[in-house]
Design a protein around this motif. Sequence first.
Motif, PDB file in Angstrom:
ATOM      1  N   ILE A 153      41.534  41.009  38.076  1.00 26.43           N
ATOM      2  CA  ILE A 153      40.918  41.561  39.293  1.00 26.43           C
ATOM      3  C   ILE A 153      41.773  41.239  40.513  1.00 26.43           C
ATOM      4  N   GLY A 154      42.202  39.985  40.613  1.00 20.57           N
ATOM      5  CA  GLY A 154      43.022  39.593  41.758  1.00 20.57           C
ATOM      6  C   GLY A 154      44.298  40.399  41.866  1.00 20.57           C
ATOM      7  N   LEU A 155      44.976  40.617  40.729  1.00 24.62           N
ATOM      8  CA  LEU A 155      46.231  41.378  40.738  1.00 24.62           C
ATOM      9  C   LEU A 155      45.978  42.859  41.023  1.00 24.62           C
ATOM     10  N   ALA A 156      44.902  43.413  40.443  1.00 22.86           N
ATOM     11  CA  ALA A 156      44.614  44.839  40.651  1.00 22.86           C
ATOM     12  C   ALA A 156      44.285  45.141  42.109  1.00 22.86           C
ATOM     13  N   LEU A 157      43.545  44.240  42.756  1.00 28.04           N
ATOM     14  CA  LEU A 157      43.215  44.448  44.169  1.00 28.04           C
ATOM     15  C   LEU A 157      44.464  44.479  45.040  1.00 28.04           C
ATOM     16  N   MET A 158      45.481  43.705  44.679  1.00 23.54           N
ATOM     17  CA  MET A 158      46.719  43.711  45.452  1.00 23.54           C
ATOM     18  C   MET A 158      47.525  44.991  45.251  1.00 23.54           C
ATOM     19  N   LEU A 159      47.275  45.687  44.121  1.00 17.65           N
ATOM     20  CA  LEU A 159      48.018  46.921  43.842  1.00 17.65           C
ATOM     21  C   LEU A 159      47.387  48.149  44.489  1.00 17.65           C
ATOM     22  N   VAL A 160      46.074  48.115  44.755  1.00 16.46           N
ATOM     23  CA  VAL A 160      45.380  49.292  45.300  1.00 16.46           C
ATOM     24  C   VAL A 160      45.988  49.775  46.620  1.00 16.46           C
ATOM     25  N   PRO A 161      46.280  48.908  47.600  1.00 12.58           N
ATOM     26  CA  PRO A 161      46.811  49.413  48.879  1.00 12.58           C
ATOM     27  C   PRO A 161      48.210  49.997  48.775  1.00 12.58           C
ATOM     28  N   LEU A 162      48.916  49.726  47.670  1.00 18.49           N
ATOM     29  CA  LEU A 162      50.268  50.259  47.508  1.00 18.49           C
ATOM     30  C   LEU A 162      50.258  51.742  47.163  1.00 18.49           C
ATOM     31  N   ALA A 163      49.103  52.264  46.732  1.00 19.65           N
ATOM     32  CA  ALA A 163      48.995  53.679  46.369  1.00 19.65           C
ATOM     33  C   ALA A 163      49.038  54.546  47.622  1.00 19.65           C
ATOM     34  N   THR A 164      49.838  55.595  47.565  1.00 27.25           N
ATOM     35  CA  THR A 164      49.950  56.530  48.688  1.00 27.25           C
ATOM     36  C   THR A 164      49.389  57.905  48.360  1.00 27.25           C
ATOM     37  N   ALA A 212      41.640  51.428  37.268  1.00 28.26           N
ATOM     38  CA  ALA A 212      41.246  51.271  35.864  1.00 28.26           C
ATOM     39  C   ALA A 212      41.273  49.801  35.453  1.00 28.26           C
ATOM     40  N   PHE A 213      42.324  49.089  35.822  1.00 28.17           N
ATOM     41  CA  PHE A 213      42.405  47.669  35.506  1.00 28.17           C
ATOM     42  C   PHE A 213      41.295  46.886  36.224  1.00 28.17           C
ATOM     43  N   LEU A 214      41.006  47.281  37.437  1.00 27.22           N
ATOM     44  CA  LEU A 214      39.973  46.603  38.211  1.00 27.22           C
ATOM     45  C   LEU A 214      38.611  46.738  37.534  1.00 27.22           C
ATOM     46  N   GLY A 215      38.255  47.950  37.135  1.00 23.81           N
ATOM     47  CA  GLY A 215      36.964  48.168  36.481  1.00 23.81           C
ATOM     48  C   GLY A 215      36.857  47.458  35.145  1.00 23.81           C
ATOM     49  N   PHE A 216      37.925  47.488  34.344  1.00 26.67           N
ATOM     50  CA  PHE A 216      37.910  46.838  33.034  1.00 26.67           C
ATOM     51  C   PHE A 216      37.706  45.327  33.194  1.00 26.67           C
ATOM     52  N   ALA A 217      38.393  44.734  34.163  1.00 25.27           N
ATOM     53  CA  ALA A 217      38.305  43.289  34.365  1.00 25.27           C
ATOM     54  C   ALA A 217      36.928  42.883  34.877  1.00 25.27           C
ATOM     55  N   ILE A 218      36.330  43.693  35.763  1.00 24.10           N
ATOM     56  CA  ILE A 218      34.973  43.387  36.227  1.00 24.10           C
ATOM     57  C   ILE A 218      33.996  43.444  35.058  1.00 24.10           C
ATOM     58  N   GLY A 219      34.201  44.396  34.157  1.00 21.19           N
ATOM     59  CA  GLY A 219      33.373  44.472  32.951  1.00 21.19           C
ATOM     60  C   GLY A 219      33.513  43.235  32.088  1.00 21.19           C
ATOM     61  N   MET A 220      34.725  42.686  32.000  1.00 22.30           N
ATOM     62  CA  MET A 220      34.940  41.441  31.255  1.00 22.30           C
ATOM     63  C   MET A 220      34.109  40.299  31.826  1.00 22.30           C
ATOM     64  N   VAL A 221      34.127  40.167  33.139  1.00 23.73           N
ATOM     65  CA  VAL A 221      33.421  39.056  33.786  1.00 23.73           C
ATOM     66  C   VAL A 221      31.907  39.231  33.690  1.00 23.73           C
ATOM     67  N   ASP A 222      31.410  40.429  34.033  1.00 18.92           N
ATOM     68  CA  ASP A 222      29.960  40.655  34.036  1.00 18.92           C
ATOM     69  C   ASP A 222      29.350  40.492  32.645  1.00 18.92           C
ATOM     70  N   SER A 223      29.987  41.101  31.629  1.00 13.86           N
ATOM     71  CA  SER A 223      29.419  41.052  30.273  1.00 13.86           C
ATOM     72  C   SER A 223      29.559  39.680  29.637  1.00 13.86           C
ATOM     73  N   SER A 224      30.385  38.822  30.199  1.00 20.65           N
ATOM     74  CA  SER A 224      30.525  37.450  29.691  1.00 20.65           C
ATOM     75  C   SER A 224      29.611  36.487  30.423  1.00 20.65           C
ATOM     76  N   MET A 225      29.527  36.598  31.733  1.00 19.19           N
ATOM     77  CA  MET A 225      28.771  35.630  32.517  1.00 19.19           C
ATOM     78  C   MET A 225      27.265  35.884  32.516  1.00 19.19           C
ATOM     79  N   MET A 226      26.822  37.130  32.382  1.00 19.77           N
ATOM     80  CA  MET A 226      25.377  37.392  32.348  1.00 19.77           C
ATOM     81  C   MET A 226      24.710  36.739  31.135  1.00 19.77           C
ATOM     82  N   PRO A 227      25.210  36.951  29.900  1.00 21.36           N
ATOM     83  CA  PRO A 227      24.605  36.222  28.777  1.00 21.36           C
ATOM     84  C   PRO A 227      24.865  34.726  28.835  1.00 21.36           C
ATOM     85  N   GLU A 228      25.966  34.313  29.462  1.00 21.45           N
ATOM     86  CA  GLU A 228      26.250  32.881  29.579  1.00 21.45           C
ATOM     87  C   GLU A 228      25.195  32.191  30.443  1.00 21.45           C
ATOM     88  N   LEU A 229      24.670  32.876  31.444  1.00 18.13           N
ATOM     89  CA  LEU A 229      23.590  32.308  32.251  1.00 18.13           C
ATOM     90  C   LEU A 229      22.367  32.008  31.390  1.00 18.13           C
TER      91      LEU A 229
END
Length: 494
Positions: free
Chosen positions: A346-357, A367-384
């Motif tokens: 997520i951190g790396l993908a956010l840095m790449l978004v402003p480079l797009a013209t 695409a990388f941003l959405g996939f990574a957010i899915g990794m975190v949400d689907s892991s941390m929700m059941p972990e709670l």
Amino acid sequence: MGSKVGEYVSRTKIGAYFHTARESRKLVLVIVAIALLLDNMLLTTVVPIIPGFLYDIRHSHVTTTSPPSITTEMWMDLNDTDAGNFTFPTTLSPEEMKHRELMEENVETGFMFASKAVVQLITNPFVGPLTHRIGYSIPMFCGFVIMFVSTVIFAFGRSYSVLFIARALQGVGSSCSSVSGMGMLAERYPDDKERGNAMGIALGGLALGVLIGPPFGGFMYEFFGKTAPFLILAFLALADGCLQLLVLQPSVNKMEEEDAPSLKVLISDPYILIAAGAITFANMGIAMLEPSLPIHMIDVMKSEKLQQGLAFLPASISYAIGTNLFGPLGHRMGRWKASLIGLAIIGLALMLVPLATSFHQLIIPMAFLGFAIGMVDSSMMPELGNLVDIRHTAVYGGVYAIGDIAFCLGFAVGPSLSGLLVRSIGFRSMLNGIGVICLIYCPLLFFLKDPPHRKEEDEKHENSHLVFGEKTKVKYANFSEELMEDDKICNDKR
């Protein structure tokens, strides 16, 4: 009379079918997934609509005093009728003037988008304990009713204040649906692995709503106007409410409240806070993009309304893939590890978004941003849920209120700061900053690798009592007394 009708219906084939369906965990999972889908579809449908709609209604009476090459324009505020007070000469070109107006639009749009999350943030601490007292079904149905009303207001609202109220009202409904839905799933799926799979599917419904929302909103707004997409959503919400009435039959189902851990106890647990923090920072970046990216695309890429909606499509598709993939996979590889990797991406993908013209250059980082957010949400929700099982009591309303608070915190802080940060430091610096924060947070997830269980902490607590000479438990004296009584019984028999 009502009871007789209910008895009659229960004897019919349809009644018998729904009676069987109420016992099905899978059907409950479908209902929760549909509720999350519609909630997040409404959440994201407004993304390509509101910025352009607000700009259009605020400048619907703009006129020019000369041909486009002459840089004198008149701008009129939507709520004022005296045009003379708002005519001013300027040396800026129409494009530069529009850029300035869009920067101002960023702030108001950001506050509107954040209002839903702020209200949801305030409501969650009340909904969690409420589910302990009356069960999950009534708050779930209340969430549908509130969302239906909010959608209708969105359909016919024609001013910033009315749309702001609709967005804030949606926060109350979302709180009821999210906390009740996740708590219901955690209760129906007590096994940790099954729970992870079920929540992955439910978050897949959420992802589908995020996936469909922006392109659906952009397409309908482009060709049918603002009212049409919200009327369709209202109809779908009504169908979901009927399904809840037939299957869940909302009623009071009081739980053992004395066994439920309080919000104060849960919030003071550092392991729950780490998991909740990962959810917050994972979603804060995309939340900052919601109000700012469409305006950035209008300003820099000269994008049309449909493209502004499609810009979020790669993130939505990859989010759906990530949630369904890492529901079961996160349990195998370790949810802490999946979240750590996801937060770094997520951190790396956010840095790449402003480079797009251009619009096409946004596809890969989004695409990388959405996939990574899915990794975190689907892991941390059941972990709670897992953390509550091993460290507290298996009552889930409170912990999923905290999980939803964490999610809302990202979507409250993100949009509200987005407009101010874009205006002060720029679009690129804003995303670089939140990207760095995500990378800095990653090492904290190592603490979730093997969190201590409640029994282990109780033993440590007892040992500390012995070391510092505090009173020991009475059970040792009772045990010796029981042995003496057993010896007396044996002697009497002899």
